[in-house]
Motif scaffolding. Structure first.
Motif, PDB file in Angstrom:
ATOM      1  N   PRO A   1      21.601  -3.787  50.439  1.00  0.00           N
ATOM      2  CA  PRO A   1      21.180  -2.450  49.670  1.00  0.00           C
ATOM      3  C   PRO A   1      21.133  -3.035  48.235  1.00  0.00           C
ATOM      4  N   LEU A   2      21.968  -3.794  47.650  1.00  0.00           N
ATOM      5  CA  LEU A   2      21.653  -4.204  46.322  1.00  0.00           C
ATOM      6  C   LEU A   2      20.316  -4.921  46.078  1.00  0.00           C
ATOM      7  N   VAL A   3      19.822  -5.805  47.051  1.00  0.00           N
ATOM      8  CA  VAL A   3      18.519  -6.461  47.003  1.00  0.00           C
ATOM      9  C   VAL A   3      17.535  -5.238  46.909  1.00  0.00           C
ATOM     10  N   THR A   4      17.740  -4.161  47.937  1.00  0.00           N
ATOM     11  CA  THR A   4      16.614  -3.219  48.018  1.00  0.00           C
ATOM     12  C   THR A   4      16.529  -2.598  46.715  1.00  0.00           C
ATOM     13  N   ILE A   5      17.728  -2.205  45.863  1.00  0.00           N
ATOM     14  CA  ILE A   5      17.733  -1.497  44.942  1.00  0.00           C
ATOM     15  C   ILE A   5      16.922  -2.382  43.824  1.00  0.00           C
ATOM     16  N   ALA A   6      17.374  -3.505  43.824  1.00  0.00           N
ATOM     17  CA  ALA A   6      16.588  -4.679  42.858  1.00  0.00           C
ATOM     18  C   ALA A   6      14.891  -4.506  43.120  1.00  0.00           C
ATOM     19  N   MET A   7      14.610  -4.720  44.241  1.00  0.00           N
ATOM     20  CA  MET A   7      13.182  -4.623  44.523  1.00  0.00           C
ATOM     21  C   MET A   7      12.542  -3.208  43.972  1.00  0.00           C
ATOM     22  N   GLY A   8      13.225  -2.147  44.235  1.00  0.00           N
ATOM     23  CA  GLY A   8      12.706  -0.792  43.785  1.00  0.00           C
ATOM     24  C   GLY A   8      12.440  -0.603  42.608  1.00  0.00           C
ATOM     25  N   VAL A   9      13.357  -1.220  41.558  1.00  0.00           N
ATOM     26  CA  VAL A   9      13.241  -1.511  40.208  1.00  0.00           C
ATOM     27  C   VAL A   9      12.142  -2.382  39.809  1.00  0.00           C
ATOM     28  N   LEU A  10      12.161  -3.431  40.371  1.00  0.00           N
ATOM     29  CA  LEU A  10      10.924  -4.441  39.763  1.00  0.00           C
ATOM     30  C   LEU A  10       9.668  -4.114  40.408  1.00  0.00           C
ATOM     31  N   ILE A  11       9.643  -3.554  41.723  1.00  0.00           N
ATOM     32  CA  ILE A  11       8.244  -3.313  42.366  1.00  0.00           C
ATOM     33  C   ILE A  11       7.750  -2.035  42.199  1.00  0.00           C
ATOM     34  N   LEU A  12       8.771  -1.003  42.759  1.00  0.00           N
ATOM     35  CA  LEU A  12       8.292   0.288  42.550  1.00  0.00           C
ATOM     36  C   LEU A  12       8.613   1.222  41.280  1.00  0.00           C
ATOM     37  N   LYS A  13       9.253   0.408  40.194  1.00  0.00           N
ATOM     38  CA  LYS A  13       9.540   0.880  39.128  1.00  0.00           C
ATOM     39  C   LYS A  13      10.423   2.224  39.240  1.00  0.00           C
ATOM     40  N   GLU A  14      11.200   2.270  39.963  1.00  0.00           N
ATOM     41  CA  GLU A  14      12.100   3.166  40.110  1.00  0.00           C
ATOM     42  C   GLU A  14      13.650   3.024  39.063  1.00  0.00           C
ATOM     43  N   ARG A  15      14.038   4.167  38.546  1.00  0.00           N
ATOM     44  CA  ARG A  15      15.107   4.058  37.450  1.00  0.00           C
ATOM     45  C   ARG A  15      16.461   4.265  38.259  1.00  0.00           C
ATOM     46  N   LEU A  16      17.264   3.393  37.663  1.00  0.00           N
ATOM     47  CA  LEU A  16      18.415   3.355  38.243  1.00  0.00           C
ATOM     48  C   LEU A  16      19.454   4.524  37.171  1.00  0.00           C
TER      49      LEU A  16
END
Length: 360
Positions: free
Chosen positions: A113-128
Protein backbone atom coordinates in the motif's frame (compact mmCIF):
# COMPACT_ATOMS: atom_id res chain seq x y z
CA UNK A 1 -35.31 -8.09 3.56
CA UNK A 2 -32.98 -7.03 6.39
CA UNK A 3 -32.39 -10.68 7.26
CA UNK A 4 -31.44 -11.40 3.67
CA UNK A 5 -29.03 -8.45 3.69
CA UNK A 6 -27.40 -9.67 6.90
CA UNK A 7 -27.17 -13.18 5.50
CA UNK A 8 -25.52 -11.88 2.34
CA UNK A 9 -23.10 -9.88 4.47
CA UNK A 10 -22.14 -12.96 6.46
CA UNK A 11 -21.61 -14.96 3.25
CA UNK A 12 -19.46 -12.16 1.88
CA UNK A 13 -17.39 -11.95 5.05
CA UNK A 14 -16.83 -15.72 5.10
CA UNK A 15 -15.75 -15.65 1.46
CA UNK A 16 -13.40 -12.75 2.16
CA UNK A 17 -11.88 -14.61 5.10
CA UNK A 18 -11.52 -17.70 2.91
CA UNK A 19 -9.83 -15.78 0.07
CA UNK A 20 -7.31 -13.95 2.20
CA UNK A 21 -6.83 -17.00 4.41
CA UNK A 22 -5.89 -19.11 1.40
CA UNK A 23 -3.52 -16.42 0.13
CA UNK A 24 -2.01 -16.22 3.60
CA UNK A 25 -1.48 -19.99 3.87
CA UNK A 26 -0.16 -20.51 0.33
CA UNK A 27 3.48 -20.64 1.57
CA UNK A 28 2.60 -24.11 2.86
CA UNK A 29 1.76 -25.24 -0.69
CA UNK A 30 4.78 -24.24 -2.77
CA UNK A 31 7.32 -26.41 -0.87
CA UNK A 32 5.14 -29.46 -1.61
CA UNK A 33 6.07 -29.07 -5.28
CA UNK A 34 9.76 -29.75 -4.76
CA UNK A 35 11.96 -31.07 -6.34
CA UNK A 36 10.50 -28.86 -9.07
CA UNK A 37 12.38 -25.57 -9.19
CA UNK A 38 10.72 -22.18 -8.90
CA UNK A 39 10.80 -21.60 -12.67
CA UNK A 40 9.13 -24.93 -13.45
CA UNK A 41 6.49 -24.29 -10.78
CA UNK A 42 5.89 -20.84 -12.25
CA UNK A 43 5.46 -22.29 -15.75
CA UNK A 44 3.00 -24.89 -14.48
CA UNK A 45 1.05 -22.19 -12.67
CA UNK A 46 0.69 -20.23 -15.91
CA UNK A 47 -0.34 -23.25 -17.99
CA UNK A 48 -2.77 -24.83 -15.53
CA UNK A 49 -4.33 -21.52 -14.50
CA UNK A 50 -5.37 -20.93 -18.10
CA UNK A 51 -6.74 -24.48 -18.40
CA UNK A 52 -8.78 -24.11 -15.22
CA UNK A 53 -10.10 -20.61 -15.97
CA UNK A 54 -10.88 -21.42 -19.61
CA UNK A 55 -12.93 -24.41 -18.47
CA UNK A 56 -14.81 -22.19 -16.02
CA UNK A 57 -15.53 -19.60 -18.72
CA UNK A 58 -16.77 -22.34 -21.04
CA UNK A 59 -19.23 -23.48 -18.40
CA UNK A 60 -20.61 -20.00 -17.78
CA UNK A 61 -20.30 -19.01 -21.46
CA UNK A 62 -18.55 -15.70 -20.82
CA UNK A 63 -16.43 -15.07 -23.91
CA UNK A 64 -17.80 -11.81 -25.33
CA UNK A 65 -15.11 -9.79 -23.53
CA UNK A 66 -12.34 -11.67 -25.42
CA UNK A 67 -13.51 -10.46 -28.83
CA UNK A 68 -13.78 -6.89 -27.56
CA UNK A 69 -10.28 -7.07 -26.09
CA UNK A 70 -8.75 -8.35 -29.32
CA UNK A 71 -10.26 -5.38 -31.18
CA UNK A 72 -8.58 -2.91 -28.80
CA UNK A 73 -4.79 -3.00 -29.33
CA UNK A 74 -4.06 -0.54 -26.53
CA UNK A 75 -5.91 -2.60 -23.91
CA UNK A 76 -4.34 -5.75 -25.30
CA UNK A 77 -0.91 -4.18 -24.94
CA UNK A 78 -1.67 -3.31 -21.33
CA UNK A 79 -2.72 -6.92 -20.70
CA UNK A 80 0.67 -8.05 -22.04
CA UNK A 81 2.43 -5.62 -19.68
CA UNK A 82 0.28 -6.81 -16.77
CA UNK A 83 1.10 -10.44 -17.61
CA UNK A 84 4.84 -9.65 -17.69
CA UNK A 85 4.77 -7.80 -14.37
CA UNK A 86 2.70 -10.45 -12.57
CA UNK A 87 5.05 -13.12 -13.94
CA UNK A 88 7.89 -11.39 -12.09
CA UNK A 89 5.72 -11.15 -8.96
CA UNK A 90 4.72 -14.83 -9.04
CA UNK A 91 8.22 -16.05 -9.83
CA UNK A 92 9.95 -14.07 -7.08
CA UNK A 93 7.30 -15.08 -4.56
CA UNK A 94 7.57 -18.80 -5.32
CA UNK A 95 11.38 -18.63 -5.25
CA UNK A 96 11.33 -16.68 -1.96
CA UNK A 97 9.05 -19.17 -0.20
CA UNK A 98 10.98 -22.23 -1.38
CA UNK A 99 14.30 -20.58 -0.53
CA UNK A 100 13.42 -19.78 3.09
CA UNK A 101 12.43 -16.11 2.75
CA UNK A 102 8.76 -16.26 3.75
CA UNK A 103 9.04 -13.37 6.23
CA UNK A 104 10.71 -11.11 3.67
CA UNK A 105 8.04 -12.06 1.13
CA UNK A 106 5.29 -11.15 3.61
CA UNK A 107 6.94 -7.76 4.07
CA UNK A 108 6.43 -7.09 0.36
CA UNK A 109 2.67 -7.26 0.78
CA UNK A 110 2.77 -5.20 3.97
CA UNK A 111 4.56 -2.34 2.21
CA UNK A 112 2.59 -2.67 -1.04
CA UNK A 113 0.00 0.00 0.00
CA UNK A 114 2.86 2.41 0.73
CA UNK A 115 4.43 1.78 -2.67
CA UNK A 116 1.03 2.18 -4.33
CA UNK A 117 0.60 5.58 -2.69
CA UNK A 118 4.11 6.64 -3.70
CA UNK A 119 3.41 5.66 -7.31
CA UNK A 120 0.13 7.56 -7.19
CA UNK A 121 2.04 10.71 -6.21
CA UNK A 122 4.91 10.27 -8.68
CA UNK A 123 2.98 8.96 -11.70
CA UNK A 124 -0.65 9.99 -11.28
CA UNK A 125 0.21 13.29 -9.52
CA UNK A 126 -2.15 12.53 -6.65
CA UNK A 127 -2.05 14.73 -3.55
CA UNK A 128 -1.59 13.18 -0.12
CA UNK A 129 -2.97 14.26 3.21
CA UNK A 130 -0.51 14.94 6.07
CA UNK A 131 -1.19 11.57 7.72
CA UNK A 132 -0.45 9.77 4.46
CA UNK A 133 2.84 11.64 4.10
CA UNK A 134 3.70 10.63 7.66
CA UNK A 135 2.91 6.99 6.87
CA UNK A 136 5.09 7.04 3.76
CA UNK A 137 7.93 8.60 5.76
CA UNK A 138 7.63 5.91 8.44
CA UNK A 139 7.63 3.28 5.67
CA UNK A 140 10.86 4.64 4.19
CA UNK A 141 12.44 4.58 7.65
CA UNK A 142 11.29 0.97 8.04
CA UNK A 143 12.98 -0.07 4.80
CA UNK A 144 16.23 1.56 5.96
CA UNK A 145 16.06 -0.22 9.33
CA UNK A 146 15.35 -3.55 7.60
CA UNK A 147 18.25 -2.98 5.19
CA UNK A 148 20.51 -2.72 8.22
CA UNK A 149 18.88 -5.79 9.76
CA UNK A 150 19.33 -7.91 6.63
CA UNK A 151 22.75 -6.48 5.81
CA UNK A 152 21.35 -5.55 2.40
CA UNK A 153 18.21 -3.89 1.00
CA UNK A 154 15.16 -6.17 1.41
CA UNK A 155 15.10 -6.70 -2.36
CA UNK A 156 12.59 -9.56 -2.30
CA UNK A 157 10.08 -7.36 -0.49
CA UNK A 158 10.77 -4.40 -2.75
CA UNK A 159 10.44 -6.42 -5.97
CA UNK A 160 7.15 -7.94 -4.78
CA UNK A 161 5.77 -4.58 -3.65
CA UNK A 162 6.82 -2.62 -6.74
CA UNK A 163 5.81 -5.34 -9.19
CA UNK A 164 2.36 -5.62 -7.70
CA UNK A 165 1.92 -1.87 -7.41
CA UNK A 166 2.87 -1.58 -11.10
CA UNK A 167 0.44 -4.39 -11.88
CA UNK A 168 -2.32 -2.50 -10.07
CA UNK A 169 -1.50 0.68 -11.96
CA UNK A 170 -1.75 -1.13 -15.31
CA UNK A 171 -4.96 -2.86 -14.23
CA UNK A 172 -6.58 0.52 -13.59
CA UNK A 173 -6.41 1.08 -17.34
CA UNK A 174 -7.43 -2.42 -18.52
CA UNK A 175 -10.73 -2.64 -16.59
CA UNK A 176 -11.39 -6.39 -16.72
CA UNK A 177 -13.11 -8.56 -14.12
CA UNK A 178 -11.14 -11.03 -12.02
CA UNK A 179 -11.74 -14.26 -13.94
CA UNK A 180 -11.51 -12.53 -17.32
CA UNK A 181 -8.31 -10.77 -16.26
CA UNK A 182 -6.70 -14.03 -15.14
CA UNK A 183 -7.74 -15.69 -18.40
CA UNK A 184 -6.31 -12.88 -20.54
CA UNK A 185 -3.02 -12.71 -18.65
CA UNK A 186 -2.44 -16.46 -18.54
CA UNK A 187 -3.28 -16.64 -22.25
CA UNK A 188 -0.32 -14.31 -22.81
CA UNK A 189 1.84 -16.41 -20.49
CA UNK A 190 0.69 -19.79 -21.83
CA UNK A 191 2.87 -20.31 -24.94
CA UNK A 192 6.18 -19.21 -23.36
CA UNK A 193 5.41 -21.32 -20.27
CA UNK A 194 4.44 -24.37 -22.34
CA UNK A 195 7.55 -23.96 -24.51
CA UNK A 196 9.72 -23.87 -21.39
CA UNK A 197 8.10 -27.03 -20.00
CA UNK A 198 8.60 -28.82 -23.33
CA UNK A 199 12.24 -27.70 -23.33
CA UNK A 200 12.68 -29.09 -19.81
CA UNK A 201 11.09 -32.35 -20.93
CA UNK A 202 13.39 -32.61 -23.94
CA UNK A 203 16.40 -32.28 -21.61
CA UNK A 204 15.02 -34.79 -19.08
CA UNK A 205 14.63 -32.14 -16.36
CA UNK A 206 10.83 -32.00 -16.20
CA UNK A 207 9.76 -33.26 -12.77
CA UNK A 208 6.13 -33.41 -13.92
CA UNK A 209 7.07 -36.49 -15.97
CA UNK A 210 9.44 -38.08 -13.46
CA UNK A 211 8.02 -37.28 -10.01
CA UNK A 212 5.11 -39.72 -10.07
CA UNK A 213 1.34 -39.16 -10.40
CA UNK A 214 0.99 -37.47 -7.00
CA UNK A 215 3.63 -34.88 -7.83
CA UNK A 216 2.09 -34.31 -11.27
CA UNK A 217 -1.33 -33.79 -9.68
CA UNK A 218 0.11 -31.22 -7.28
CA UNK A 219 1.72 -29.32 -10.14
CA UNK A 220 -1.56 -29.38 -12.09
CA UNK A 221 -3.40 -28.09 -9.01
CA UNK A 222 -1.46 -24.82 -9.19
CA UNK A 223 -4.25 -23.60 -11.48
CA UNK A 224 -6.85 -24.33 -8.81
CA UNK A 225 -4.72 -22.75 -6.08
CA UNK A 226 -4.53 -19.61 -8.22
CA UNK A 227 -8.20 -19.40 -9.20
CA UNK A 228 -10.21 -20.56 -6.16
CA UNK A 229 -9.19 -17.68 -3.84
CA UNK A 230 -10.07 -15.28 -6.65
CA UNK A 231 -13.55 -16.80 -6.89
CA UNK A 232 -14.01 -16.42 -3.12
CA UNK A 233 -12.83 -12.84 -3.31
CA UNK A 234 -15.33 -12.16 -6.08
CA UNK A 235 -18.14 -13.51 -3.90
CA UNK A 236 -16.97 -11.25 -1.06
CA UNK A 237 -16.49 -8.15 -3.19
CA UNK A 238 -20.15 -7.97 -4.22
CA UNK A 239 -21.42 -8.46 -0.66
CA UNK A 240 -19.22 -6.48 1.73
CA UNK A 241 -18.05 -2.85 1.70
CA UNK A 242 -14.66 -2.03 0.23
CA UNK A 243 -13.60 -0.71 3.64
CA UNK A 244 -14.06 -4.22 5.03
CA UNK A 245 -12.03 -5.72 2.18
CA UNK A 246 -9.37 -3.13 2.84
CA UNK A 247 -9.01 -4.40 6.40
CA UNK A 248 -9.26 -8.08 5.45
CA UNK A 249 -6.35 -7.69 3.02
CA UNK A 250 -3.90 -7.54 5.90
CA UNK A 251 -4.79 -11.11 6.88
CA UNK A 252 -2.69 -12.57 4.04
CA UNK A 253 0.68 -10.98 4.96
CA UNK A 254 -0.03 -11.50 8.67
CA UNK A 255 -0.54 -15.24 8.09
CA UNK A 256 2.56 -15.36 5.88
CA UNK A 257 4.62 -13.56 8.52
CA UNK A 258 3.43 -15.90 11.27
CA UNK A 259 4.18 -18.95 9.12
CA UNK A 260 7.68 -17.64 8.44
CA UNK A 261 8.43 -17.06 12.12
CA UNK A 262 6.51 -19.90 13.82
CA UNK A 263 6.39 -22.69 11.23
CA UNK A 264 9.49 -22.14 9.09
CA UNK A 265 11.52 -20.78 12.05
CA UNK A 266 13.10 -17.93 10.12
CA UNK A 267 15.39 -15.65 12.11
CA UNK A 268 13.95 -12.40 13.47
CA UNK A 269 16.69 -10.39 15.21
CA UNK A 270 15.79 -7.19 17.05
CA UNK A 271 16.47 -4.87 14.10
CA UNK A 272 14.04 -6.83 11.91
CA UNK A 273 11.36 -6.63 14.58
CA UNK A 274 12.00 -2.87 14.72
CA UNK A 275 11.63 -2.59 10.94
CA UNK A 276 8.39 -4.58 10.89
CA UNK A 277 7.06 -2.52 13.81
CA UNK A 278 7.62 0.65 11.76
CA UNK A 279 5.83 -0.89 8.77
CA UNK A 280 2.88 -1.85 10.94
CA UNK A 281 2.80 1.67 12.41
CA UNK A 282 2.66 3.10 8.88
CA UNK A 283 -0.24 0.78 8.00
CA UNK A 284 -2.12 1.78 11.17
CA UNK A 285 -1.74 5.43 10.16
CA UNK A 286 -2.99 4.71 6.64
CA UNK A 287 -5.97 2.66 7.82
CA UNK A 288 -6.95 5.23 10.44
CA UNK A 289 -6.71 8.06 7.92
CA UNK A 290 -8.70 6.14 5.29
CA UNK A 291 -11.49 5.20 7.70
CA UNK A 292 -11.69 8.75 9.09
CA UNK A 293 -11.84 10.25 5.58
CA UNK A 294 -14.45 7.69 4.51
CA UNK A 295 -16.68 8.58 7.47
CA UNK A 296 -16.34 12.29 6.73
CA UNK A 297 -17.21 11.72 3.07
CA UNK A 298 -20.25 9.65 4.05
CA UNK A 299 -21.49 12.39 6.40
CA UNK A 300 -20.94 15.05 3.73
CA UNK A 301 -22.74 13.05 1.06
CA UNK A 302 -25.68 12.13 3.25
CA UNK A 303 -27.50 15.50 3.28
CA UNK A 304 -26.67 16.08 -0.40
CA UNK A 305 -28.12 12.69 -1.30
CA UNK A 306 -31.38 13.46 0.48
CA UNK A 307 -31.72 16.81 -1.28
CA UNK A 308 -30.89 15.48 -4.75
CA UNK A 309 -33.04 13.38 -7.02
CA UNK A 310 -30.07 12.34 -9.18
CA UNK A 311 -26.86 10.48 -8.47
CA UNK A 312 -24.39 12.29 -6.21
CA UNK A 313 -20.84 12.54 -7.43
CA UNK A 314 -18.16 11.64 -4.86
CA UNK A 315 -16.35 14.47 -3.11
CA UNK A 316 -13.82 16.02 -5.42
CA UNK A 317 -15.65 14.81 -8.49
CA UNK A 318 -13.00 12.32 -9.61
CA UNK A 319 -12.36 9.92 -6.82
CA UNK A 320 -13.04 8.57 -3.35
CA UNK A 321 -10.53 7.57 -0.69
CA UNK A 322 -9.43 3.96 -1.10
CA UNK A 323 -9.70 1.68 1.93
CA UNK A 324 -6.00 0.90 1.74
CA UNK A 325 -3.58 3.72 2.17
CA UNK A 326 -6.29 6.27 1.47
CA UNK A 327 -5.06 6.67 -2.10
CA UNK A 328 -7.56 8.18 -4.47
CA UNK A 329 -9.48 5.64 -6.48
CA UNK A 330 -10.52 6.56 -9.98
CA UNK A 331 -14.23 6.32 -10.64
CA UNK A 332 -14.73 5.59 -14.33
CA UNK A 333 -18.43 5.14 -14.82
CA UNK A 334 -18.97 4.53 -11.13
CA UNK A 335 -16.37 1.75 -10.70
CA UNK A 336 -13.39 2.16 -8.39
CA UNK A 337 -10.07 0.52 -9.22
CA UNK A 338 -8.04 0.18 -6.05
CA UNK A 339 -4.57 -1.23 -6.72
CA UNK A 340 -3.75 -1.17 -3.03
CA UNK A 341 -6.20 -3.93 -2.18
CA UNK A 342 -4.10 -6.80 -1.61
CA UNK A 343 -2.65 -11.53 -4.41
CA UNK A 344 -3.07 -9.87 -5.51
CA UNK A 345 -5.45 -9.79 -10.44
CA UNK A 346 -8.42 -7.58 -11.26
CA UNK A 347 -11.20 -8.53 -8.93
CA UNK A 348 -14.86 -8.75 -9.89
CA UNK A 349 -16.93 -5.58 -9.55
CA UNK A 350 -17.68 -4.80 -5.94
CA UNK A 351 -20.20 -2.38 -4.43
CA UNK A 352 -18.01 0.51 -5.45
CA UNK A 353 -16.04 -1.15 -8.19
CA UNK A 354 -13.22 -3.51 -9.08
CA UNK A 355 -10.08 -4.06 -7.03
CA UNK A 356 -6.92 -5.74 -8.26
CA UNK A 357 -5.60 -8.48 -6.01
CA UNK A 358 -2.17 -9.73 -5.40
CA UNK A 359 -1.46 -13.31 -6.48
CA UNK A 360 1.16 -14.80 -4.18
Amino acid sequence: MAGTSKGEGRIGLLNGLAAYGMWGLVPLFWPLLKPAGATEILAHRMVWSLVFVAAALLVVRRWAWAGELLRQPRRLGLVVIAAAVITVNWGVYIWAVNSGHVVEASLGYFINPLVTIAMGVLILKERLRPTQWAAVGVGVAAVLVLAIGYGRPPWISLVLAFSFATYGLVKKKVDLGGVESLAAETAVQFLPALAYLLWLGAHGDLTFATGGPGHAALLASTGIVTAIPLVCFGAAAIRVPLSTLGLLQYLAPVFQFLLGVVYFHEAMPAERWAGFALVWLALVLLTWDALRTSRRAARALGPRATRSTGPVEPTGGTGVPGPVGGAAAAVPGGACDLPGIADMPGAPVAEAGAAPLPKP
